[in-house]
Each structure stands twice: as structure tokens, then as C-alpha cells.
Design an enzyme around this catalytic site. Structure first.
Site, PDB file in Angstrom:
ATOM      1  N   TYR A  26       0.868  -1.183   0.000  1.00 15.10           N
ATOM      2  CA  TYR A  26       0.000   0.000   0.000  1.00 15.10           C
ATOM      3  C   TYR A  26       0.896   1.221   0.000  1.00 15.10           C
ATOM      4  O   TYR A  26       1.635   1.451   0.963  1.00 15.10           O
ATOM      5  CB  TYR A  26      -0.885  -0.050   1.243  1.00 15.10           C
ATOM      6  CG  TYR A  26      -1.881   1.065   1.398  1.00 15.10           C
ATOM      7  CD1 TYR A  26      -2.774   1.388   0.379  1.00 15.10           C
ATOM      8  CD2 TYR A  26      -1.956   1.783   2.591  1.00 15.10           C
ATOM      9  CE1 TYR A  26      -3.707   2.387   0.537  1.00 15.10           C
ATOM     10  CE2 TYR A  26      -2.890   2.791   2.763  1.00 15.10           C
ATOM     11  CZ  TYR A  26      -3.765   3.096   1.731  1.00 15.10           C
ATOM     12  OH  TYR A  26      -4.694   4.086   1.900  1.00 15.10           O
ATOM     13  N   TYR A 180     -11.761  -4.336   6.819  1.00 13.09           N
ATOM     14  CA  TYR A 180     -10.451  -4.050   7.402  1.00 13.09           C
ATOM     15  C   TYR A 180     -10.552  -2.944   8.461  1.00 13.09           C
ATOM     16  O   TYR A 180     -10.092  -3.092   9.591  1.00 13.09           O
ATOM     17  CB  TYR A 180      -9.459  -3.632   6.316  1.00 13.09           C
ATOM     18  CG  TYR A 180      -8.147  -3.143   6.880  1.00 13.09           C
ATOM     19  CD1 TYR A 180      -7.160  -4.051   7.256  1.00 13.09           C
ATOM     20  CD2 TYR A 180      -7.914  -1.785   7.086  1.00 13.09           C
ATOM     21  CE1 TYR A 180      -5.970  -3.607   7.820  1.00 13.09           C
ATOM     22  CE2 TYR A 180      -6.727  -1.344   7.642  1.00 13.09           C
ATOM     23  CZ  TYR A 180      -5.761  -2.256   8.012  1.00 13.09           C
ATOM     24  OH  TYR A 180      -4.591  -1.813   8.571  1.00 13.09           O
ATOM     25  N   HIS A 181     -11.164  -1.827   8.095  1.00 17.56           N
ATOM     26  CA  HIS A 181     -11.218  -0.695   9.013  1.00 17.56           C
ATOM     27  C   HIS A 181     -12.191  -0.916  10.154  1.00 17.56           C
ATOM     28  O   HIS A 181     -12.100  -0.244  11.186  1.00 17.56           O
ATOM     29  CB  HIS A 181     -11.552   0.585   8.245  1.00 17.56           C
ATOM     30  CG  HIS A 181     -10.433   1.026   7.349  1.00 17.56           C
ATOM     31  ND1 HIS A 181     -10.432   0.769   5.995  1.00 17.56           N
ATOM     32  CD2 HIS A 181      -9.259   1.657   7.620  1.00 17.56           C
ATOM     33  CE1 HIS A 181      -9.308   1.240   5.468  1.00 17.56           C
ATOM     34  NE2 HIS A 181      -8.590   1.778   6.426  1.00 17.56           N
ATOM     35  N   LYS A 545     -10.688  17.025  16.512  1.00 17.47           N
ATOM     36  CA  LYS A 545      -9.923  16.408  15.424  1.00 17.47           C
ATOM     37  C   LYS A 545      -9.794  17.419  14.288  1.00 17.47           C
ATOM     38  O   LYS A 545     -10.679  17.527  13.437  1.00 17.47           O
ATOM     39  CB  LYS A 545     -10.605  15.130  14.932  1.00 17.47           C
ATOM     40  CG  LYS A 545     -10.402  13.952  15.881  1.00 17.47           C
ATOM     41  CD  LYS A 545     -10.687  12.618  15.211  1.00 17.47           C
ATOM     42  CE  LYS A 545      -9.764  12.301  14.067  1.00 17.47           C
ATOM     43  NZ  LYS A 545      -8.336  12.194  14.458  1.00 17.47           N
ATOM     44  N   ASP A 549      -8.156  14.189   8.851  1.00 15.61           N
ATOM     45  CA  ASP A 549      -7.950  12.845   9.398  1.00 15.61           C
ATOM     46  C   ASP A 549      -9.256  12.317   9.990  1.00 15.61           C
ATOM     47  O   ASP A 549      -9.823  12.905  10.906  1.00 15.61           O
ATOM     48  CB  ASP A 549      -6.858  12.892  10.471  1.00 15.61           C
ATOM     49  CG  ASP A 549      -6.773  11.616  11.288  1.00 15.61           C
ATOM     50  OD1 ASP A 549      -6.996  10.534  10.707  1.00 15.61           O
ATOM     51  OD2 ASP A 549      -6.484  11.712  12.488  1.00 15.61           O
ATOM     52  N   HIS A 551      -9.587   9.033  11.164  1.00 20.55           N
ATOM     53  CA  HIS A 551      -9.362   7.914  12.070  1.00 20.55           C
ATOM     54  C   HIS A 551      -9.636   8.389  13.496  1.00 20.55           C
ATOM     55  O   HIS A 551      -8.772   8.966  14.154  1.00 20.55           O
ATOM     56  CB  HIS A 551      -7.928   7.390  11.946  1.00 20.55           C
ATOM     57  CG  HIS A 551      -7.684   6.664  10.662  1.00 20.55           C
ATOM     58  ND1 HIS A 551      -7.348   7.311   9.506  1.00 20.55           N
ATOM     59  CD2 HIS A 551      -7.748   5.338  10.349  1.00 20.55           C
ATOM     60  CE1 HIS A 551      -7.191   6.416   8.538  1.00 20.55           C
ATOM     61  NE2 HIS A 551      -7.438   5.229   9.019  1.00 20.55           N
TER      62      HIS A 551
END
Length: 673
Positions: A26, A180-181, A545, A549, A551
């Protein structure tokens, strides 16, 4: 002793080995040119497919000179603002022979349009193109945060890409359902199974109900839906999870969608193994973790990944260097070519332990799927915050097990004694950093691009795109026309924002169940109560935040633990400007501000926040910062006025809470000064 065998009892090593999976890393950073050079090097080293990482402005439909893009350009991936950038990114790569995966969601239709436009330039027939756009917006609402539009328009865009690929690019995967996340956000194996399959059902229902694909050919469209999964350290459970995925998908395809051809019901997936479990302390241990996690998705032939990309050992520290990526690529090649793994059938068939675990996972996943279905499906479970709330709770439970030592993490909460690592002392340090000036150069190039193009052609194609979006027509061909005319990512995104609007997903924090009983909060609650009495009102924390981003897992866990500790918490979710954060601190009269940044843009964003805090007369409010922050940047942040810095090594949340209390207590701060 006789070695005679019947013809069907040939020696195992006489069997022709299976073909290995696609080897990927990746990658993407700083500029299209630098990323292209990296891709060509990796392909020369034996990588067999591309996996493109885009920067956050590209992922969220902004140009590099947008205010929200400040500090984010080229940090977590490559900026692609127009067809010229895509042309540079793919230079020297024959698209008719390359399998390309693009981790892109809200702007998936746009990135695919740019890719198809380049293929048209190269004279490559669209039916030759092979690859994947992730295009899974539901998991963005739940875990990764790079969504743009509300759920219904987003599902419409996914449907448009699916129908376009079915008609024009039949070998392309128009959606990569991404669990995945979900695991990175704390999902249990059952949640990963159920939420991913619920997402696939929501998309396929949308495509089927549109009537744009003939009923008798719907199986062909279903067969192009792929999955992108995660594999953690619990090897047996993760391998069984993959076998459960295979069997549940086959069941759904046949019973829900009436697909009779077993070949069309195959569960096709790629994988990146778990990055959540990579550790900042003793990062060399991550090499073993990555290997064990990879084995979970390649050892069972019936559930073997079609493509594998591995993180690098040092991703908990920052951006990996080419050498670090090479190490992970060599790990795949050694398993595929030096072992005899590919010479045998499924070595787990007939195991009672494996079969029992698979059946248990399937049963629990079916129960959760039924629960989501009763709510109205995956979109309804997003709007109600049900799935997000469950993920926040699961992640909180995982962290508490690590804090208590119930879940052992070698080098973090056990066997923490260590020798200095020679791996961290290489040339240029142990990570790669994006050079200063990349953002400025990208912005200047973008302005030059805008000035040199045909403005009338741009306006005409954007008008056609807007009309297609308003009228419900497929937006792919108008988007490809925009790409060829030189439209930018931000212009494409703004046009659809005008039609579809924007969206803020529920955070799941306020409704997450309290975890106080397990977290042993007696002491910290007493400290918070004492300080609140001294302050004359409840201690108030703003969790912010800044930047793009998305996440948010760490920010959410800090918010939940602070709430359970007795603090009043202000948390408005992701993607806030520094101005919005400072304004919230002023309006909410908070006592302390916590910033969470994992994209590598911490220095410019924190500097901006601190400047605005001082200008607003809030310099007496302590600011703390958490994220993946290299040691050399900590001094810079402290010089800006940051009171404390927390990185992944600081896993004891109660200790962080105690630190917030100490920083906010006026008497303790006076003593410290």
C-alpha cells in the site's frame, strides 16, 4: 518397503503448485512523480499489483489549496488533483496488464474516471482493465471517516459505478466491501463478519432495485463485488473467520439473490493484516506479528486471499521507507515460493475444532445480520448510530483488556525491558518523512494547471455532471468527460456537494455503554470530583480532530473514558478546522483541549490551533495532543505551547486522565510553573 502408489495417490510434491496471490504494498506519498518512482521500483522487486494510497484532500474531494487541505497534502498518500496528476502517477505502467487497487471511497467514481481516461489515452480497451475501487462508504461512516455525502446519494454513486463497470469495465471490481477498518475500529470477528455482509447486502439491494442490470445477469454483477478484510493475531479465530466469510457469502448469494452458478458465488477478497496491533515500543516485534497474521489468510486454501498487502514493521512510528516495504514484500515471496504451502489442498478440512469454531462464528453473525435487517438494513443502522456505538464499545473493551494485562502485548504491557534497536538508527532515521515544500509545490502546480486548461470545456463538462446528478442519470461518463477536460478533484467534489449536500455521521460516543466497572475508575473519579469542586463546575474537556484525518478511534476512546471519569466532554466528531475547534473551546468554556491527529499533519495544524488560542485570549487553557508523532516533532509541538503529548505507547487511559487532571488543576499548574 514398497513405495508403489496408485495413480490418484501421487506424491504431494508431484502436484503442480497453485498460483500465489497478488503481491501488493500500500503506497503513495508526497507527489505523483515520487509515488510513480516508488511503484516502478516495487514492481521491479516482484510486486505483482498496485495498491494506491491517496492523500486526505483527494479522498474527501478537495483540491490541495482548499483551507481544509492545509497540512494534509501528500501526507498519508499521493495527491491527485486532475488527469495530469494521474498521468504522472501511472507513467510507464501498462494499464492493460496491471491489476490496480485504489483505496478510495467518497471520490471513487472520480478516481475511476481519471483511471479510465488514462486507459483511453493509452489505447487500452476498457474491457482489459482489471482492478478495484474500494467504494465502501458505509465503513467510512463507521470507522475511517473519509465520507462526504449523505448515505442515500452515496449509495447511488456506488450503484452508478457498479452499473458502469458491469457495462463498460467487466473485469473491474466496482466495490471492495471493507471490513479491514472495522477491525481497526475495534470490531470483534462476529461484528466484522456481520457488518461487512450487511454492507454488501445494502449495495446489492440498491443495484438490484434500480433495475439497471437485467435480472438474469445479476449474478455477473454480484460476482464482481469483492471484499477487503483484516487479519489479527488470534490466528485460529482469524482463519476460521475467513472460512465463515466464504460459507456465509455463498449462502447469501444463493438464497437472497438467487445466484445458482457456484463460480459466481465465490468469496473473493484481498487483505491487509492488522495495523491496529502494531506497537510503538519494541517495533521489531511487529515483523513476527505481520507474519502470523498473514498466515491466517493464506494457509486455508478454501479461504485463501486473492491479494495480500502487508504493513511495514515501523508503521506505528510513521511512514515506512521503501526498504521497510521491501521487507514486507519479501515476507510474502518467501511464504509463497520457499515453502510448500501452495502444493497442498486445504489442510484444515475435517478438523473438528475448526469446523466447530466456524459454525459458532456463522451462527453469531447470522443473529447480528438479522438484528440489522430488522432495523431496516445497514444504512438505518448507521443513521441510528447502532453499529458505530457497538464498535466504540468493542474497542473500549479491547483497550481495557490491554490496560489490565488480561490481553498480553509483548513489549507493551509485559516484557517491556529492551535493548536499543539498531533498526531505528538507519540513515535518515527509522521512518520516511514528506519533504518540506511538497504542499507549496503541489498548490503552485495546481494553479498552473487551472490557468492552462480550456475554461469553457471545464464549465461545460461540470454543467453536464451537475445535470446528470440532478436528473438521476449515471454520473460515470459525465465524470470521465470532466477528467478529460481537466476538471479538478475539488471541482468535481464541489459540484456534487451542491446537488447532494454534506453529512456528519453519528460519533457513537454519547450512546456507548459505560465501562467504569471494568476500568477501575474509583481514584480518577475522586480526583475529577475534587477538581470540579475547586473549579466551581464540572471539569470540561474538548476533544477535537482538526484537519481531514478521519481515524477517530483514539479520540472516541479518550472521550468515552473522560466521560466515565466524571468529566463533561465536548466531542463533535471529525474534520474540523482549527478555527472551529478554537471557537468551540471559547463558546463551551472548556478547561482543557485535546487534539487527535494521526495523518502526520500534526505540526502545521497544532501550530495553527495554538496561534488561534492565543489570539482568542485562551492561552491559559492547556492543550494536549495525541497521535502518531515522531520523537523529533515532540520538541516542536512543545515549543508551540503544547502541554503534553501522547502516542500509541501511552495505552493506559487512566494515566492519561490523571495527566489531564494535573494539567487543569490551577494549584498544580502553578507549582509546575
Amino acid at each position: 518397503m514398497s513405495d508403489e502408489r496408485k495413480p490418484d495417490q501421487a506424491k504431494p510434491d508431484a502436484r503442480k503448485p497453485d498460483q500465489p496471490w497478488i503481491f501488493r504494498t500500500y503506497a503513495g506519498h508526497s507527489t505523483p512523480k515520487a509515488s510513480n518512482e516508488l511503484y516502478l521500483k516495487n514492481l521491479a522487486k516482484g510486486q505483482t499489483g498496485l495498491s494506491v494510497a491517496f492523500d486526505l484532500p483527494t479522498q474527501t474531494g478537495y483540491d490541495s489549496d482548499h483551507p481544509l487541505a492545509k497540512g494534509e497534502v501528500g501526507k498519508v498518500g499521493v495527491p491527485v488533483a486532475h488527469i495530469g496528476d494521474m498521468r504522472t502517477l501511472l507513467a510507464g505502467i501498462p494499464l492493460g496488464k496491471m491489476n490496480t487497487s485504489m483505496t478510495i471511497n467518497a471520490t471513487a467514481a472520480w478516481m475511476l474516471s481519471l483511471y479510465v481516461a488514462i486507459a483511453d489515452e493509452q489505447g487500452v480497451s476498457r474491457n482489459q482493465l482489471t482492478g478495484t475501487v474500494q467504494n465502501d462508504i458505509i465503513k467510512e461512516y463507521l470507522s475511517r471517516g473519509t465520507y462526504v455525502f449523505p448515505p442515500q446519494p452515496s449509495m447511488r454513486l456506488i450503484k452508478d459505478v457498479t452499473v458502469f463497470c458491469y457495462r463498460e469495465v467487466p473485469r473491474w471490481n466496482p466495490m471492495n466491501v471493507c471490513s479491514y477498518h472495522l477491525q481497526e475500529a475495534g470490531a470483534t470477528p462476529v461484528q466484522e463478519l456481520a457488518y461487512a455482509l450487511a454492507t454488501a447486502q445494502a449495495v446489492l439491494d440498491t443495484v438490484r432495485d434500480s433495475g439497471e442490470i437485467p435480472e438474469e445477469e445479476f449474478g455477473q454483477a454480484l460476482a464482481r463485488v469483492s471484499f477487503f478484510v483484516n487479519a489479527g493475531m488470534r490466528f485460529v479465530t482469524e482463519m476460521c473467520k475467513m472460512r465463515a466469510f466464504v460459507e456465509l457469502w455463498d449462502e447469501i448469494a444463493e438464497k437472497r439473490y438467487g445466484v445458482t452458478d457456484p463460480k459466481l458465488r465465490r468469496f473473493r477478497y484481498g487483505v491487509q493484516v492488522n495495523s491496529l496491533g502494531l506497537t510503538e515500543p519494541q517495533p521489531e516485534n511487529n515483523v513476527y506479528r505481520i507474519l502470523v497474521e498473514m498466515l491466517a489468510v493464506v494457509m486455508s486454501k478454501k479461504a485463501r486471499a486473492r491479494a495480500v498487502q502487508l504493513p511495514a514493521w515501523n508503521e506505528a512510528l510513521g511512514l515506512p521507507r521503501p526498504w521497510d516495504q521491501q521487507w514486507s514484500l519479501r515476507m510474502q515471496q518467501i511464504v509463497a515460493y520457499e515453502t510448500d504451502l501452495l502444493e497442498y489442498g486445504d489442510i484444515f478440512d475435517g478438523s473438528r475444532e475448526i469446523d466447530a469454531k466456524v459454525e459458532a462464528l456463522k451462527a453469531e453473525a447470522r443473529e447480528e445480520l438479522t438484528r440489522i435487517e430488522a432495523m431496516g438494513g445497514a444504512i438505518a443502522a448507521v443513521d441510528s448510530s447502532y453499529m458505530k456505538q457497538r464498535l466504540v464499545e468493542a474497542n473500549a473493551a479491547r483497550l481495557q483488556k490491554i490496560e489490565s494485562g488480561e490481553q498480553v502485548v509483548v513489549g507493551v504491557n509485559r516484557w517491556t525491558e529492551t535493548e536499543p534497536s539498531p533498526l531505528s538508527g538507519g540513515v535518515g532515521g527509522s521512518i520516511m518523512t514528506v519533504p518540506e515544500g511538497v504542499e507549496r509545490e503541489q498548490v503552485e502546480a495546481l494553479k498552473a494547471w487551472r490557468a492552462a486548461r480550456d475554461a469553457k470545456a471545464v464549465d461545460a463538462t461540470l454543467t453536464a455532471l451537475r445535470e446528470a446528478a440532478q436528473e438521476g442519470r449515471n454520473i460515470m461518463e459525465p465524470s470521465i468527460a470532466c477528467a478529460k477536460a481537466g476538471v479538478t478533484t475539488g471541482e468535481w467534489g464541489d459540484t456534487l456537494r451542491q446537488v447532494f449536500g454534506e453529512y456528519r455521521a453519528p460519533t457513537g460516543v454519547s450512546r456507548a455503554a459505560a465501562q467504569g466497572a471494568r476500568a477501575d475508575l474509583t481514584t480518577i473519579r475522586a480526583d475529577v470530583a475534587r477538581l470540579s469542586a475547586k473549579l466551581g463546575r464540572r471539569l470540561k474537556l474538548l476533544v477535537g480532530k482538526p484537519g481531514l484525518d478521519g481515524h477517530s478511534n483514539g479520540a472516541e476512546q479518550i472521550a468515552v473514558r473522560a466521560r466515565d471519569s466524571g468529566m463533561e466532554v465536548v466531542y463533535e466528531g471529525i474534520r474540523l478546522t482549527p478555527a472551529q475547534i478554537v471557537n468551540a473551546a471559547l463558546e463551551e468554556s472548556v478547561h482543557i483541549v485535546g487534539l487527535s491527529i494521526l495523518s502526520g499533519s500534526h505540526v502545521p495544524l497544532v501550530r495553527d490551533v495554538m496561534d488561534r488560542m492565543r489570539a482568542a485570549g485562551l492561552s491559559d487553557i492547556p492543550v494536549v495532543v495525541g497521535g502518531i508523532i515522531p520523537l523529533e516533532d515532540e520538541a516542536t509541538l512543545k515549543a508551540c505551547g503544547v502541554a503534553a503529548i501522547y502516542t500509541p505507547k501511552d495505552f493506559q487511559l487512566n494515566d492519561i486522565m490523571a495527566g489531564l487532571v494535573q494539567l487543569t488543576d490551577p494549584d498544580l499548574r502553578m507549582l509546575a510553573s
